[in-house]
Design an enzyme around this catalytic site. Sequence first.
Site, PDB file in Angstrom:
ATOM      1  CG  HIS A 156      15.276  96.171 -36.162  1.00  0.00           C
ATOM      2  ND1 HIS A 156      16.249  95.156 -37.032  1.00  0.00           N
ATOM      3  CD2 HIS A 156      14.519  94.934 -35.275  1.00  0.00           C
ATOM      4  CE1 HIS A 156      15.759  93.916 -36.716  1.00  0.00           C
ATOM      5  NE2 HIS A 156      14.746  93.973 -36.003  1.00  0.00           N
TER       6      HIS A 156
ATOM      7  CG  ASP B  46      18.327  95.560 -38.921  1.00  0.00           C
ATOM      8  OD1 ASP B  46      17.428  96.597 -38.881  1.00  0.00           O
ATOM      9  OD2 ASP B  46      18.660  94.641 -38.472  1.00  0.00           O
TER      10      ASP B  46
ATOM     11  CB  SER C 267      15.544  90.874 -35.098  1.00  0.00           C
ATOM     12  OG  SER C 267      14.749  90.879 -36.336  1.00  0.00           O
TER      13      SER C 267
END
Length: 733
Positions: free
Chosen positions: A197, A136, A528
């Site tokens: 994220h 990620d 996600s």
Amino acid sequence: MISLRPCLLFILLCIATVKHAHSNNDRKTYIVYMGDHPKDTDLTSIPSLHTTMAQKVLGSDFKTEAVLHSYKNFNAFVMKLTEEEAKRMAEMESVVSVFPNGKNVPRTTRSWNFLGLPQNTNRETTESDIIVGVIDTGIWPESESFSDKGFGPPPTKWKGSCHNFTCNNKIIGAKYFNLKREFAKDDILSPRDGEGHGSHCASTVAGNSVNSVSLFGLASGTARGGVPSARIAVYKVCWKTGNCGDADTLAAFDEAISDGVDVISISTGLGNIVHVPYFQDSNNIGSFHAMKKGILTSNSANNLGPNLYSMTNYAPWLLSVAASTFDRKIVTKVKLGNGAIYEGVSINTFDLKRKLYPLVYGGDIPNTAGGHNSSTSRYCEKDSLDKHSVQGKIVLCESIQGAEDAGFLSGAVGVIFGNNYPKDLPGAYALPALEVTLWDLRLIHSYLTSNRNATATIFKSEEVNDGLIPSIASFSSRGPNPITPNTLKPDIAAPGVEVIAAWSPIDPISSVKGDKRKVKYNVISGTSMACPHATATAAYIKSFHPNWSPAMIKSALMTTATPMSRTLNPEAEFAYGAGLINPVKAPNPGLVYDINEADYIKFLCGEGFTDKELRVLTADHSSCKGQANKKAVFELNLPSFSLYVNDSYFSSPYRRTVTNVGSTTSTYKARVIAPSLLNIQVKPNTLSFTSIGQKKSFYVIIQGRINVEILSASLIWDDGNHQVRSPIVVYQF
């Protein structure tokens, strides 16, 4: 007389130089994939073999730095090629595929309780030996979610390391990849997360329990991962340029396999709907080689819904996760000067104290000095509004592209805008904002045009209970599988809307520069967020059954899933797969459907792969002789059944084998739930087991007529203690 020969030579030299320069400029980064390394190959010699291949294709243009990267766990390398050179490379004997280094993009207090996994659930001590690899944007190590307080040293099996990063006994591995060396000005050249994220995903999987977290009072409670005792290894491939390159993603898979992770979680995918073959995509290739090493890959289904065929990763060896709602819904309201209140959606942490401000329409106040008119200002495009006209006012816009495009909206107090899509993807903005339906937008505009002194205020967001739960989010990509129609995708669903988890405090929640709201925990939505819920459940299963194969873990996830409502999700199984993950039931499924590499090879034979392609892919003597059967897909031992039909009447047999992992002695009886248009037979319809690990095979024959787009059914093997449910879907579109 002056000779023309020197002039002619000079001109030819110039043309050759320009042509050479043009050729170099035309080169783009490609990945050359050749399956497994040949048996007994000295891995130290691989880079020189790749260099030799590059020399053959580039000829006199070859330079020693032509090969940008060589992989270890699979036979592949990265280099720059023109389209013509890429075609020549693809024609070489040992090459499976050559494809551009494409750009992928990144795709909880109550979510685990909603799934029935309380904080004090039964856990194995071996959970601390489970290592989750997260591919990620990196990780923020100072977050309480990643403290190593109470953790012992890493498991002895761990072979990873930390690059330009200080690890601890919770984050035991950290690496970063950017083969093209393309960075944004504020990128951090380490595994540290500059965007949030990756930290969000990692803490959803394996974050510690952290009490009293919230986003300015929203989503308050205890943030925790599904396997809080597990270790984390991070592989940063996504950068502020918006790029998660295929070459970098493959490098991350390569390292994760070598390092010894148990499960891989990757919440990235293509930014638009493109259907590519299985071995021309980094997620599919990486997960294939991870599967060969006993590692399950959990992948987000993508955020390109709600239309059918909107998935971009659909290989049967990876777990594809759709995003569902759960019992949290965040809404924002606007109140007009006439007292009317409209409910919209956003993550609005600003409080205007219910003060009314003048309301103006963007289309009436264009920045004419900047070359704009109402055609752009009505959409409140960047710099399209007159600064003086928006000061101290709330602006009504037809739509807005996103928080970063809106920015501070030239100094406005707030913004109201419309959208066609359902209200399940709330965004955070750098000023008070909300998104309303187009119908409500028209009503608000009507009020504005009929009142010379129109006013409005925007309330701070609030939480309400969502009665229509769980349902699949509109943004979640839908199946079917466009490459292999008779396999079901997505596989499973998990919470992915308004999930709170760890964040990078250097990235404002709106991602707008100048927004001073820096937080340690943030609420965001996407597949996600769903993916790490499924990853954590897979890791939870692995802690009970460390020797289970990736397919066995995937089977346990799917056959214990909670069925979801067809009424709330008209795309049925193509929206939610087998249903909503059930972490409590998943470690004890009773029966599992296992698949090994040889089974996948047989499946690929049926998909049209040649002997040559398979031998290169597997680096052995694999052959499709006697296996090149288009019906092989019906024998791939998946825990689901998908049938595409183009005739009104159909009859298709499926062969399956289950392995007993429940009670030593047990008898399972088949139960079929199906609409009247389907005749589904199970032969035999009773399976008796006398030992753990015993296997039994059976056939499912699906017959009937179809006069609708989708027919849903299910097969349940029941021994009184376990209900092993497989979804069945028949479709025509």
